[in-house]
Design a protein around this motif. Sequence first.
Motif, PDB file in Angstrom:
ATOM      1  N   THR A 170      32.496  50.588  47.043  1.00 40.83           N
ATOM      2  CA  THR A 170      32.491  49.254  47.644  1.00 40.83           C
ATOM      3  C   THR A 170      31.135  48.868  48.231  1.00 40.83           C
ATOM      4  OG1 THR A 170      33.170  50.021  49.854  1.00 40.83           O
ATOM      5  CG2 THR A 170      34.930  49.490  48.264  1.00 40.83           C
ATOM      6  N   GLY A 171      30.316  49.871  48.581  1.00 40.24           N
ATOM      7  CA  GLY A 171      29.050  49.592  49.248  1.00 40.24           C
ATOM      8  C   GLY A 171      29.218  49.205  50.698  1.00 40.24           C
ATOM      9  N   ILE A 172      30.395  49.495  51.264  1.00 43.34           N
ATOM     10  CA  ILE A 172      30.699  49.147  52.656  1.00 43.34           C
ATOM     11  C   ILE A 172      30.741  50.427  53.488  1.00 43.34           C
ATOM     12  CG2 ILE A 172      32.423  48.109  54.195  1.00 43.34           C
ATOM     13  CD1 ILE A 172      33.412  46.480  51.791  1.00 43.34           C
ATOM     14  N   PRO A 173      30.114  50.463  54.651  1.00 43.71           N
ATOM     15  CA  PRO A 173      30.176  51.661  55.502  1.00 43.71           C
ATOM     16  C   PRO A 173      31.622  51.995  55.877  1.00 43.71           C
ATOM     17  CG  PRO A 173      28.491  50.147  56.288  1.00 43.71           C
ATOM     18  CD  PRO A 173      29.271  49.411  55.242  1.00 43.71           C
ATOM     19  N   GLY A 174      31.969  53.270  55.817  1.00 44.01           N
ATOM     20  CA  GLY A 174      33.324  53.696  56.150  1.00 44.01           C
ATOM     21  C   GLY A 174      33.725  53.344  57.566  1.00 44.01           C
ATOM     22  N   GLU A 189      30.091  33.657  23.513  1.00 46.54           N
ATOM     23  CA  GLU A 189      30.104  33.090  24.862  1.00 46.54           C
ATOM     24  C   GLU A 189      30.364  34.201  25.881  1.00 46.54           C
ATOM     25  OE1 GLU A 189      33.070  30.215  27.421  1.00 46.54           O
ATOM     26  OE2 GLU A 189      32.800  29.801  25.286  1.00 46.54           O
ATOM     27  N   ALA A 190      29.433  34.411  26.787  1.00 43.32           N
ATOM     28  CA  ALA A 190      29.576  35.467  27.796  1.00 43.32           C
ATOM     29  C   ALA A 190      30.514  35.003  28.899  1.00 43.32           C
ATOM     30  CB  ALA A 190      28.214  35.820  28.380  1.00 43.32           C
ATOM     31  N   PRO A 191      31.389  35.882  29.377  1.00 43.70           N
ATOM     32  CA  PRO A 191      32.282  35.483  30.465  1.00 43.70           C
ATOM     33  C   PRO A 191      31.511  35.315  31.769  1.00 43.70           C
ATOM     34  CG  PRO A 191      32.517  37.820  30.008  1.00 43.70           C
ATOM     35  CD  PRO A 191      31.606  37.272  28.957  1.00 43.70           C
ATOM     36  N   GLU A 192      32.037  34.469  32.634  1.00 46.50           N
ATOM     37  CA  GLU A 192      31.414  34.262  33.940  1.00 46.50           C
ATOM     38  C   GLU A 192      31.676  35.478  34.824  1.00 46.50           C
ATOM     39  OE1 GLU A 192      31.734  31.289  37.839  1.00 46.50           O
ATOM     40  OE2 GLU A 192      33.080  31.033  36.120  1.00 46.50           O
ATOM     41  N   LEU A 193      30.618  36.021  35.415  1.00 50.44           N
ATOM     42  CA  LEU A 193      30.749  37.161  36.322  1.00 50.44           C
ATOM     43  C   LEU A 193      30.916  36.648  37.745  1.00 50.44           C
ATOM     44  CD1 LEU A 193      27.931  39.468  34.884  1.00 50.44           C
ATOM     45  CD2 LEU A 193      30.397  39.686  34.531  1.00 50.44           C
ATOM     46  N   ILE A 194      31.975  37.103  38.401  1.00 45.66           N
ATOM     47  CA  ILE A 194      32.298  36.633  39.749  1.00 45.66           C
ATOM     48  C   ILE A 194      32.076  37.761  40.737  1.00 45.66           C
ATOM     49  CG2 ILE A 194      34.114  35.677  41.221  1.00 45.66           C
ATOM     50  CD1 ILE A 194      35.443  34.708  38.548  1.00 45.66           C
ATOM     51  N   HIS A 195      31.228  37.532  41.715  1.00 47.63           N
ATOM     52  CA  HIS A 195      30.938  38.554  42.718  1.00 47.63           C
ATOM     53  C   HIS A 195      32.128  38.695  43.670  1.00 47.63           C
ATOM     54  CE1 HIS A 195      29.047  40.211  46.443  1.00 47.63           C
ATOM     55  NE2 HIS A 195      28.480  40.977  45.545  1.00 47.63           N
ATOM     56  N   VAL A 196      32.547  39.923  43.919  1.00 47.70           N
ATOM     57  CA  VAL A 196      33.659  40.184  44.842  1.00 47.70           C
ATOM     58  C   VAL A 196      33.078  40.320  46.247  1.00 47.70           C
ATOM     59  CG1 VAL A 196      35.619  41.672  45.382  1.00 47.70           C
ATOM     60  CG2 VAL A 196      34.874  41.412  42.996  1.00 47.70           C
ATOM     61  N   ASP A 197      33.476  39.407  47.157  1.00 50.12           N
ATOM     62  CA  ASP A 197      32.855  39.434  48.479  1.00 50.12           C
ATOM     63  C   ASP A 197      33.335  40.641  49.287  1.00 50.12           C
ATOM     64  OD1 ASP A 197      35.260  38.848  49.917  1.00 50.12           O
ATOM     65  OD2 ASP A 197      34.955  36.705  49.606  1.00 50.12           O
ATOM     66  N   GLY A 207      27.047  45.020  44.152  1.00 49.65           N
ATOM     67  CA  GLY A 207      28.461  45.313  44.345  1.00 49.65           C
ATOM     68  C   GLY A 207      29.300  44.964  43.131  1.00 49.65           C
ATOM     69  N   PRO A 208      30.634  45.037  43.268  1.00 48.43           N
ATOM     70  CA  PRO A 208      31.539  44.802  42.142  1.00 48.43           C
ATOM     71  C   PRO A 208      31.498  43.360  41.641  1.00 48.43           C
ATOM     72  CG  PRO A 208      32.653  45.960  43.925  1.00 48.43           C
ATOM     73  CD  PRO A 208      31.357  45.473  44.475  1.00 48.43           C
ATOM     74  N   LEU A 209      31.582  43.222  40.321  1.00 46.85           N
ATOM     75  CA  LEU A 209      31.661  41.924  39.659  1.00 46.85           C
ATOM     76  C   LEU A 209      32.922  41.917  38.815  1.00 46.85           C
ATOM     77  CD1 LEU A 209      27.978  41.880  38.382  1.00 46.85           C
ATOM     78  CD2 LEU A 209      28.850  40.449  40.232  1.00 46.85           C
ATOM     79  N   ARG A 210      33.638  40.792  38.799  1.00 51.31           N
ATOM     80  CA  ARG A 210      34.841  40.672  37.978  1.00 51.31           C
ATOM     81  C   ARG A 210      34.645  39.572  36.945  1.00 51.31           C
ATOM     82  NH1 ARG A 210      38.701  43.878  39.388  1.00 51.31           N
ATOM     83  NH2 ARG A 210      39.041  44.541  41.537  1.00 51.31           N
ATOM     84  N   TYR A 211      35.378  39.693  35.845  1.00 50.27           N
ATOM     85  CA  TYR A 211      35.377  38.619  34.857  1.00 50.27           C
ATOM     86  C   TYR A 211      36.715  38.621  34.136  1.00 50.27           C
ATOM     87  CZ  TYR A 211      34.300  42.307  31.385  1.00 50.27           C
ATOM     88  OH  TYR A 211      34.321  43.434  30.595  1.00 50.27           O
ATOM     89  N   VAL A 212      37.033  37.480  33.532  1.00 51.78           N
ATOM     90  CA  VAL A 212      38.315  37.345  32.829  1.00 51.78           C
ATOM     91  C   VAL A 212      38.076  36.643  31.502  1.00 51.78           C
ATOM     92  CG1 VAL A 212      38.852  35.171  34.033  1.00 51.78           C
ATOM     93  CG2 VAL A 212      40.706  36.518  33.006  1.00 51.78           C
TER      94      VAL A 212
END
Length: 328
Positions: free
Chosen positions: A281-285, A245-253, A224-229
């Motif tokens: 999103t990978g979520i069923p409609g 330095e690689a940014p931390e990837l945060i999984h979006v629940d 699923g989606p990953l965010r980073y800043v």
Amino acid sequence: ANGRPLVSVFLGGGTPSLFTPDEIAAVLDTVREHFVLAPDVEITMEANPGTVEFGQPAGYLAAGVNRLSLGAQSFNDDMLNVLGRIHSSDDIRRTFDDARDAGFTNINVDVMHSLPGQTPDTALADIEAAIGLGPEHISWYQLTLEPNTVFFTRPPPGIPDEENAGEIIDRGRTRLLAAGFEQVEVSAWSKPGKACRHNLNYWEFGDYLATGAGAHGKLTGRDGPLRYVRPANPTAFMLSVESSEAPELIHVDREDRLFEFMLMALRLPSGFSRRSFEETTGIPGAELDDRLAASVKERLLEQVDSDRIRPTELGFRFLNDLQARFLP
């Protein structure tokens, strides 16, 4: 980015035009060196009229920029002074004309409304002035009092109330439609075929890469989606780059994914398709069904066909309330 082509590059922050055309060219050359660009890639540079001073628009066009976004905000000099802008209405017109003369065929003009002391008539005068320039795109948005700003701490007197702000929006919408603009998003109006591809990608919950101090990125992985800043402090950002330095990837629940998709998609008059929701999103409609049905019943949403749903005029007017229905 797994070899995926870049469909847009956006040099933002308001003042990239403080860089010379040669410096912008160096940035874009580096982008081309490391990424595949789509043949019709959209490359936007933001510019405040008062800061286009280190290079003429022709230089930025030669550097590879093919879309210019001018932060006009208002064509009323008194209003610009209240907002603390360093440019004048004459600067806006001169910069726009220079860009056209240089060969830019895709220009956006940013205009704010519901400013301190503004009336529906003076707000419409700004829209008339923007239309009169002949841009391909107008970003027309309401003044927001953001936290940690002077206006938020000490709100200026005379900000239009809801009734006057509503009249401004209604009259502005009518005028923009009459001038041949299409509403692409809550605050975005474009001539046919000239919608900002970069911004549409945000509203459609697409992926984007981040560079620069404080920049946010989103990539879709297997889970699923990953965010980073990126670090917000410019020095900290530069040090992170120098040290690789690689940014931390945060999984979006799951619940946040659902809400973020709806937060973006409902800003589009065209709405969204159930298929795009499931794919991004990978979520069923089916997980949307109850909340969608309730909003359709209350005439905030409408079912266009078996797949597409969009906000009604009423839903668009009360967009915050509609979006809140999808909060976790």
